[in-house]
Scaffold this active site. Structure first.
Site, PDB file in Angstrom:
ATOM      1  N   GLU A  70      -0.803   1.852  -2.484  1.00  0.00           N
ATOM      2  CA  GLU A  70       0.091   2.680  -1.666  1.00  0.00           C
ATOM      3  C   GLU A  70       1.522   2.152  -1.664  1.00  0.00           C
ATOM      4  OE1 GLU A  70      -1.630   3.041   2.241  1.00  0.00           O
ATOM      5  OE2 GLU A  70      -3.491   3.910   1.453  1.00  0.00           O
ATOM      6  N   CYS A  71       1.946   1.606  -2.783  1.00  0.00           N
ATOM      7  CA  CYS A  71       3.265   0.976  -2.902  1.00  0.00           C
ATOM      8  C   CYS A  71       4.181   1.878  -3.723  1.00  0.00           C
ATOM      9  CB  CYS A  71       3.094  -0.378  -3.598  1.00  0.00           C
ATOM     10  SG  CYS A  71       4.625  -1.290  -3.898  1.00  0.00           S
ATOM     11  N   GLY A  72       5.480   1.728  -3.539  1.00  0.00           N
ATOM     12  CA  GLY A  72       6.436   2.452  -4.357  1.00  0.00           C
ATOM     13  C   GLY A  72       6.344   2.078  -5.829  1.00  0.00           C
TER      14      GLY A  72
END
Length: 194
Positions: A70-72
């Site tokens: 769920e990271c950029g």
């Protein structure tokens, strides 16, 4: 004559002791920790059913990456997979799921595996979820202690700043370099080393 010699030796010993204490030297400082081998480490696979033995990768380069769903930077999974596919004859990419940065890897093993396979076609090895740094009572995994500690890796100290930080290891298990999250896996900085 013997008394003068004995007094001289005692005085030299006292001066040495004073210098050692002033400049922070001690007998313990003479013992330097020798670098250890990355190949001594094993880690459970993501499903927990098998073990990834890093020694089986002798002769290939390794790119070790702390990953999160769920990271950029999660889109880098695509490029990690491309790197794995293009250079698989001489490079092994290993992903280390970690929830220490913004709690961006909250899922369990099956959720992580499904996400990676469905969204990015990941076929490179993924390990169990680990801690990549010591923080708030969490203990850093020994592999990441090796990667970040010059006394163990013989090359450099570093700290893991965020998800998708990359560590490149050569064919003999030596640390080559560290690349921060902004460095794309397919960038020249990495591919020129392959």
């Amino acid at each position: 004559m013997k008394t003068k010699l004995l007094l001289s030796l005692l005085l030299m010993g006292s001066i040495s002791a004073v210098l050692f204490s002033i400049f922070g030297f001690s007998n313990a400082d003479k013992t330097v920790t020798a670098p250890t081998s990355l190949y001594q480490y094993k880690i459970k696979s993501l499903d927990g059913k098998s073990e990834i033995d890093l020694s089986k990768y002798k002769g290939k380069k390794l790119l070790l990456v702390n990953v999160a769903s769920e990271c950029g930077f999660t889109k880098q999974y695509k490029d990690l997979q491309a790197l794995h596919k293009q250079y698989g004859d001489k490079l092994v990419v290993i992903g280390f799921p970690c929830n220490q940065f913004g709690e961006q890897e909250p899922g369990g093993p099956s959720e992580i595996a499904t996400f990676c396979e469905k969204n990015f076609g990941v076929t490179f090895p993924l390990t169990e979820k680990i801690n990549v740094k010591d923080e708030k009572g969490q203990t850093q995994h020994p592999i990441y202690a090796w990667l970040t500690n010059k006394e163990l890796n013989g090359k450099m100290n570093s700290s893991v700043k965020w998800n998708f930080q990359k560590y490149l290891i050569d064919e003999n298990g030596n640390l080559v370099d560290v690349y921060y999250s902004m460095t794309n896996p397919m960038s020249d900085k990495i591919t020129k080393q392959l």
